[in-house]
Design a protein around this motif. Sequence first.
Motif, PDB file in Angstrom:
ATOM      1  N   PRO A 146      42.280  46.224  35.072  1.00  0.00           N
ATOM      2  CA  PRO A 146      41.925  43.709  35.796  1.00  0.00           C
ATOM      3  C   PRO A 146      42.967  43.529  37.017  1.00  0.00           C
ATOM      4  CG  PRO A 146      42.696  44.576  33.172  1.00  0.00           C
ATOM      5  CD  PRO A 146      42.202  45.736  33.787  1.00  0.00           C
ATOM      6  N   ALA A 147      44.246  44.337  36.847  1.00  0.00           N
ATOM      7  CA  ALA A 147      45.115  44.752  37.510  1.00  0.00           C
ATOM      8  C   ALA A 147      44.047  44.456  39.081  1.00  0.00           C
ATOM      9  CB  ALA A 147      47.110  45.149  37.470  1.00  0.00           C
ATOM     10  N   TYR A 148      43.883  45.584  39.072  1.00  0.00           N
ATOM     11  CA  TYR A 148      43.680  46.301  40.561  1.00  0.00           C
ATOM     12  C   TYR A 148      42.535  45.492  41.031  1.00  0.00           C
ATOM     13  CZ  TYR A 148      46.472  50.035  41.316  1.00  0.00           C
ATOM     14  OH  TYR A 148      47.772  50.697  41.768  1.00  0.00           O
ATOM     15  N   ALA A 149      41.446  45.038  39.763  1.00  0.00           N
ATOM     16  CA  ALA A 149      40.682  44.335  40.027  1.00  0.00           C
ATOM     17  C   ALA A 149      40.882  42.309  41.178  1.00  0.00           C
ATOM     18  CB  ALA A 149      39.850  43.798  38.680  1.00  0.00           C
ATOM     19  N   VAL A 150      42.162  42.350  40.849  1.00  0.00           N
ATOM     20  CA  VAL A 150      42.458  41.627  41.275  1.00  0.00           C
ATOM     21  C   VAL A 150      43.387  41.892  42.756  1.00  0.00           C
ATOM     22  CG1 VAL A 150      44.524  39.144  40.641  1.00  0.00           C
ATOM     23  CG2 VAL A 150      43.773  40.377  38.885  1.00  0.00           C
ATOM     24  N   LEU A 151      43.305  42.451  42.556  1.00  0.00           N
ATOM     25  CA  LEU A 151      44.148  43.311  43.775  1.00  0.00           C
ATOM     26  C   LEU A 151      43.491  43.399  45.046  1.00  0.00           C
ATOM     27  CD1 LEU A 151      46.674  45.624  42.223  1.00  0.00           C
ATOM     28  CD2 LEU A 151      47.614  43.238  43.624  1.00  0.00           C
TER      29      LEU A 151
END
Length: 361
Positions: A352-357
């Motif tokens: 989820p975090a890398y999807a935002v990044l």
Amino acid sequence: MSEPIGERIRRAPKVLLHDHLDGGLRPQTIIDLAPEGHVLPATEADALRQWFEDSASSGSLERYLETFDHTVAVMQTADNLRRVARECVEDLAADGVVYAEVRYAPEQHLDGGLSLTEVVEAVRDGFAEGEAAAEADGSPITVRQLLTAMRHQARSMEIAELAVGYRDDGVVGFDIAGAEAGFPPTRHLDAFEYLQRENAHFTIHAGEAFGLPSIWQAIQWCGADRLGHGVRIIDDVTRQPDGSVQLGRLASYVRDKRIPLEMCPSSNIQTGAAASIAEHPIGLLKDLRFRVTVNTDNRLMSGTSLSRELELLVDAFGYDFADLRWFAINAMKSAFLPFDERLAIIDEVIKPAYAVLATMS
């Protein structure tokens, strides 16, 4: 104004598999905890930090090893070990690390009268305190111990039994470290065979200061789950005149079996295993889809953090956040944590975090 790449890397969730507890102390902590009569090379934190970095980069093995004389000297009581362990977790959490396996050799922390079990329990308690502080600060992290035996000593079976005894209490695996040349991992076969019988995980420092024979023995004789460094596997990779790449049988085996490589770029340069970041084998090995992970080794001696290591690779190889996500998932897949816990961190934290990044690139 866009956020600097370094800050975005720091905020990205990261996974660390190769970090030495005695190689990551805060300089001020060393000053605070230095026992009476122990003379430090500097008594001001910034000057001491610089001494550690200069000594580790000096090219002198004697001077490099001297750095650990000072860190280990302040890690001989339960209180001191708890503080060092707690601060380690706090520092990793502040750097955006969400899971870490931190290794140390319990046998090196007995001079103050502690037993091996008291050492492990002090580190366990310090890690727990650090995890609680990080959680309260909004930076949750999970940290586990890897117990290391020194390959030039004869306590590997004892440390292996210690690792198995505490595997439900914060210890996830075993390691051997120390000089490779003249001290092959096969000297400790009884410990590795015991660990295999006990269904326990272990990694072996191999393929840094010594070449392919060290890697071959670690895998084929000892059964290592992972390779600490493993950078010299590049010696079994040949570029052909037409630009293609041919893997030797050992390199092919390592890639085929997805054996994780715990690579530590800055440290590998300090020890002479690589000439520079741009020339580090990690670039080619990643292109060839080896199970590469990025690590810090000794944060104090290398003046580094996992964010800094990744930023150096971004600068050298043009990696983007998709590549950094690949490194993080590689490492989490390779961790010694139980499968369901690994999967939860991958699916609920990293992805989820890398999807935002990715939307910010």
